[in-house]
Scaffold this motif. Structure first.
Motif, PDB file in Angstrom:
ATOM      1  N   LEU A   1      98.842   8.605  80.805  1.00 33.73           N
ATOM      2  CA  LEU A   1      99.954   9.294  81.452  1.00 33.73           C
ATOM      3  C   LEU A   1     101.229   9.156  80.625  1.00 33.73           C
ATOM      4  CD1 LEU A   1      99.615   8.497  85.257  1.00 33.73           C
ATOM      5  CD2 LEU A   1      99.389  10.707  84.143  1.00 33.73           C
ATOM      6  N   GLU A   2     101.440   7.985  80.073  1.00 26.72           N
ATOM      7  CA  GLU A   2     102.631   7.765  79.254  1.00 26.72           C
ATOM      8  C   GLU A   2     102.601   8.632  78.005  1.00 26.72           C
ATOM      9  OE1 GLU A   2     102.346   3.546  78.747  1.00 26.72           O
ATOM     10  OE2 GLU A   2     103.421   3.143  80.619  1.00 26.72           O
ATOM     11  N   ILE A   3     101.449   8.758  77.382  1.00 21.74           N
ATOM     12  CA  ILE A   3     101.313   9.597  76.186  1.00 21.74           C
ATOM     13  C   ILE A   3     101.566  11.054  76.543  1.00 21.74           C
ATOM     14  CG2 ILE A   3      99.651  10.486  74.494  1.00 21.74           C
ATOM     15  CD1 ILE A   3      98.460   7.628  74.438  1.00 21.74           C
TER      16      ILE A   3
ATOM     17  N   GLN B   1      89.980  12.326  75.030  1.00 20.90           N
ATOM     18  CA  GLN B   1      89.905  11.572  73.779  1.00 20.90           C
ATOM     19  C   GLN B   1      90.147  10.086  74.014  1.00 20.90           C
ATOM     20  OE1 GLN B   1      88.924  13.477  71.182  1.00 20.90           O
ATOM     21  NE2 GLN B   1      89.019  15.111  72.706  1.00 20.90           N
ATOM     22  N   SER B   2      89.743   9.282  73.046  1.00 21.85           N
ATOM     23  CA  SER B   2      90.024   7.847  73.102  1.00 21.85           C
ATOM     24  C   SER B   2      91.525   7.634  72.899  1.00 21.85           C
ATOM     25  CB  SER B   2      89.263   7.111  71.990  1.00 21.85           C
ATOM     26  OG  SER B   2      89.789   7.486  70.725  1.00 21.85           O
TER      27      SER B   2
ATOM     28  N   LYS C   1      96.866   9.451  67.495  1.00 21.93           N
ATOM     29  CA  LYS C   1      96.870  10.271  66.283  1.00 21.93           C
ATOM     30  C   LYS C   1      97.392  11.672  66.583  1.00 21.93           C
ATOM     31  CE  LYS C   1      93.069   7.935  63.950  1.00 21.93           C
ATOM     32  NZ  LYS C   1      91.669   8.022  63.512  1.00 21.93           N
ATOM     33  N   ALA C   2      96.944  12.252  67.699  1.00 22.01           N
ATOM     34  CA  ALA C   2      97.389  13.590  68.084  1.00 22.01           C
ATOM     35  C   ALA C   2      98.893  13.599  68.350  1.00 22.01           C
ATOM     36  CB  ALA C   2      96.622  14.074  69.310  1.00 22.01           C
TER      37      ALA C   2
END
Length: 60
Positions: free
Chosen positions: A4-6, A42-43, A49-50
């Motif tokens: 959620l933070e990402i 995704q992990s 990375k994204a």
């Protein structure tokens, strides 16, 4: 919670904004939700990375 933070950081909103009714307009954007959905699959390392790639692409 980290996912959620990402997602919130990528959308430039707070995690709280995901649950704020007034912020629903931001979350209705189909393209944003497609990106968030893809990230959620995704992990954590691939999500990071994204995010780094997005930051570079959209750097002012």
């Amino acid at each position: 919670m980290q996912t959620l933070e990402i997602a919130a950081e990528a959308l430039q909103v707070s995690v709280f904004d995901f649950f704020d009714c007034e912020q629903k307009e931001v979350l209705r954007n189909k393209l944003i939700w497609e990106a968030v959905t893809l990230l959620l699959e995704q992990s954590e390392s691939r999500q990071q990375k994204a995010l780094n790639i997005l930051k570079e692409v959209f750097k002012p």
